[in-house]
Design an enzyme around this catalytic site. Structure first.
Site, PDB file in Angstrom:
ATOM      1  N   HIS A 159       0.800  -1.234   0.000  1.00 56.48           N
ATOM      2  CA  HIS A 159       0.000   0.000   0.000  1.00 56.48           C
ATOM      3  C   HIS A 159       0.834   1.286   0.000  1.00 56.48           C
ATOM      4  CE1 HIS A 159      -3.541  -2.345   0.153  1.00 56.48           C
ATOM      5  NE2 HIS A 159      -3.722  -2.439   1.450  1.00 56.48           N
ATOM      6  N   HIS A 233      -9.685   2.455   0.572  1.00 57.20           N
ATOM      7  CA  HIS A 233      -9.635   1.365   1.559  1.00 57.20           C
ATOM      8  C   HIS A 233     -10.684   1.500   2.664  1.00 57.20           C
ATOM      9  CE1 HIS A 233      -7.763  -1.903   3.759  1.00 57.20           C
ATOM     10  NE2 HIS A 233      -6.831  -2.017   2.853  1.00 57.20           N
ATOM     11  N   SER A 234     -11.921   1.885   2.326  1.00 60.72           N
ATOM     12  CA  SER A 234     -12.957   1.876   3.362  1.00 60.72           C
ATOM     13  C   SER A 234     -13.258   0.450   3.792  1.00 60.72           C
ATOM     14  CB  SER A 234     -14.246   2.526   2.850  1.00 60.72           C
ATOM     15  OG  SER A 234     -14.217   3.919   3.076  1.00 60.72           O
ATOM     16  N   ASP A 305      -8.774 -12.431   1.342  1.00 61.54           N
ATOM     17  CA  ASP A 305      -7.817 -11.322   1.177  1.00 61.54           C
ATOM     18  C   ASP A 305      -7.162 -11.543  -0.175  1.00 61.54           C
ATOM     19  OD1 ASP A 305      -6.172  -9.173   1.522  1.00 61.54           O
ATOM     20  OD2 ASP A 305      -5.246  -9.864   3.386  1.00 61.54           O
ATOM     21  N   GLU A 370     -11.538  -3.185  -2.679  1.00 57.57           N
ATOM     22  CA  GLU A 370     -10.508  -2.269  -3.174  1.00 57.57           C
ATOM     23  C   GLU A 370     -10.324  -2.503  -4.671  1.00 57.57           C
ATOM     24  OE1 GLU A 370      -6.986  -3.074  -0.573  1.00 57.57           O
ATOM     25  OE2 GLU A 370      -8.475  -4.099   0.613  1.00 57.57           O
TER      26      GLU A 370
HETATM   27  C1  GLA Z   1      -5.323  -4.986   2.241  1.00 59.48           C
HETATM   28  C2  GLA Z   1      -4.442  -6.168   2.250  1.00 59.48           C
HETATM   29  C3  GLA Z   1      -4.596  -6.872   3.546  1.00 59.48           C
HETATM   30  C4  GLA Z   1      -4.292  -5.947   4.689  1.00 59.48           C
HETATM   31  C5  GLA Z   1      -5.172  -4.753   4.618  1.00 59.48           C
HETATM   32  C6  GLA Z   1      -4.807  -3.768   5.682  1.00 59.48           C
HETATM   33  O1  GLA Z   1      -6.622  -5.316   2.064  1.00 59.48           O
HETATM   34  O2  GLA Z   1      -4.654  -7.039   1.193  1.00 59.48           O
HETATM   35  O3  GLA Z   1      -3.759  -7.978   3.597  1.00 59.48           O
HETATM   36  O4  GLA Z   1      -2.965  -5.525   4.600  1.00 59.48           O
HETATM   37  O5  GLA Z   1      -5.087  -4.157   3.365  1.00 59.48           O
HETATM   38  O6  GLA Z   1      -4.720  -4.333   6.943  1.00 59.48           O
END
Ligand code: GLA
Length: 405
Positions: A159, A233-234, A305, A370
């Site tokens: 990020h 990133h909400s 994820d 996202e």
């Molecule tokens: C994203 C990543 C996750 C985590 C979040 C923040 O969604 O893919 O693994 O890092 O951001 O915690």
């Protein structure tokens, strides 16, 4: 507002005993024409009224560690929907939308004050960049030159690095336009920032429309070849930010494939069919229905994820996902121009982030959608490219639209 100006209603519809020879001359077509113009005028009035209800407010929101003053902007539309955004990280701190009974609820996780965002935030509500998601080992090669980025996720870059776009102060300019109110944020990321080549001028515009959409437009230009992948990133919880986990939300993702990952959540490069896996969300399915299945990908992610390979990618805006929370009736639809979307089910939340009103955000208290290019794209020439060159313009739009069912 509702009557045509300068005429009494009886003139419009004629008085009793009227005839062709005396009193107002009324034909069926004139009644129809009058009714139509009344409808148009009523419509215009309502529209003007709705336009006039679009508003923004600005208030001081504290100062960063460097002493930079930060503001909070609250945008509101004609339906009472409100979104609060700070120019620190472009963070959406509150998003109030009605449930099926018309009660407003705050559907994003976040904090009450800037100091909490400065101390420890897992990207709550933030703009993420210069390159969202992971870049393996914080390295990539572009035009034969290897770049080393800040590493902040074990050996990987995540990020945007140690001080990504979620942790900088953006210039901010609120505006009102037809059917929307918005906030234009701009930031210049210097050449070499977090290891990235090129001076990148970025604009992110948040717009709240009278159709209950939160539209995000991203734009960037560089003076040297670089890699760009911006997202938002909400953490959503459509039942309300403090209402427990999101496992009961039903989610649809219009994607036939996803990018499987290794233990470090780095894509292997494969595009895998979702059929027969717990990652098949082509029909709306409760997030919790399969999240704890014994599946290697779910194990690696500690839940969801992953990046979904969204169908019908051609650079235009299309509907890619829909979340529905049955008890409140709130629905959120996501449209994007992007080829991918990370669905993150809040697996790292563990109650240690104490949010708005003292709510401890427990495991899976919110989920993120996202929209993005695929993770680690700079190291995968087979993925859609995130390279931006001088003279090119990076432009991308994502819309989160809210309604009830
Ligand atoms: C994203 C990543 C996750 C985590 C979040 C923040 O969604 O893919 O693994 O890092 O951001 O915690």
């Amino acid at each position: 507002m509702s009557a045509a100006p300068g005429r009494e209603p009886e003139q419009l519809y004629g008085s009793s005993g009227s005839s062709r020879s005396s009193g107002p001359y009324v034909t069926l077509s004139s009644v129809v024409a009058a009714a139509i113009s009344l409808l148009i005028l009523t419509g215009c009035g309502a529209r003007e009224e709705r336009q006039a209800m679009l508003a923004y407010q600005q208030e001081p929101y504290g100062t960063t560690g460097d002493g930079a003053p930060v503001q909070l902007y609250t945008l509101s539309n004609a339906n009472g929907v409100r979104v609060a955004i700070t120019n620190y990280g472009g963070i959406v701190t509150r998003l109030l939308v009605p449930d099926r009974d018309g009660n407003l609820g705050d559907v994003v996780l976040g904090y009450d004050s800037l100091s909490d965002y400065l101390t420890a935030s897992p990207y709550f509500g933030a703009i993420v960049g210069r390159h969202g998601n992971r870049i393996a080992k914080g390295r990539f090669t572009l035009d034969g030159v290897e770049y080393r980025l800040a590493t902040n996720d074990g050996a990987n870059h995540l990020h945007g690095g140690l001080k990504g776009f979620d942790k900088v102060v953006w210039d901010a300019e609120p505006y009102r336009a037809e059917d929307e109110v918005g906030l234009r944020l701009s930031y210049v990321s210097e050449d070499g920032e977090e290891g990235y080549p090129g001076r990148l001028a970025v604009t992110v515009t948040y717009a709240l429309t009278n159709s209950d959409e939160l539209r995000i437009e991203y734009r960037a230009e560089t003076d040297k070849p670089t890699a760009v992948n911006l997202t938002h990133h909400s953490y959503f919880n459509l039942a309300g930010h403090a209402s427990g986990d999101i496992l009961g939300h039903e989610l649809m993702i219009n994607a036939d494939q996803f990018t499987p990952v290794d233990e470090g959540l780095i894509p292997t490069g494969e595009l895998r069919d979702v059929t027969g896996t717990p990652l098949d969300f082509r029909s709306a399915t409760a997030i919790g229905a399969r999240i704890d299945e014994d599946d290697e990908q779910l194990r690696f992610g500690g839940g969801y994820d992953h990046n979904w390979v969204l169908n019908d990618y051609d650079g235009s805006l299309r509907l890619v996902a829909r979340g529905h929370e049955p008890t409140s009736g709130r629905v959120m639809e996501v449209s994007t121009m992007e080829p991918g979307m990370q669905f993150y089910s809040g697996n790292f939340l563990d109650g240690s982030n104490v949010g708005k009103g003292g709510a401890p955000y427990q495991h899976r208290a919110g989920f993120c959608l996202e929209t993005q290019h695929f993770p680690d794209s700079p190291n995968h020439p087979e993925f859609p490219s995130t390279v931006l060159r001088p003279g090119e313009v990076y432009e991308s739009t994502t819309i989160y639209r809210f309604f009830v069912r």
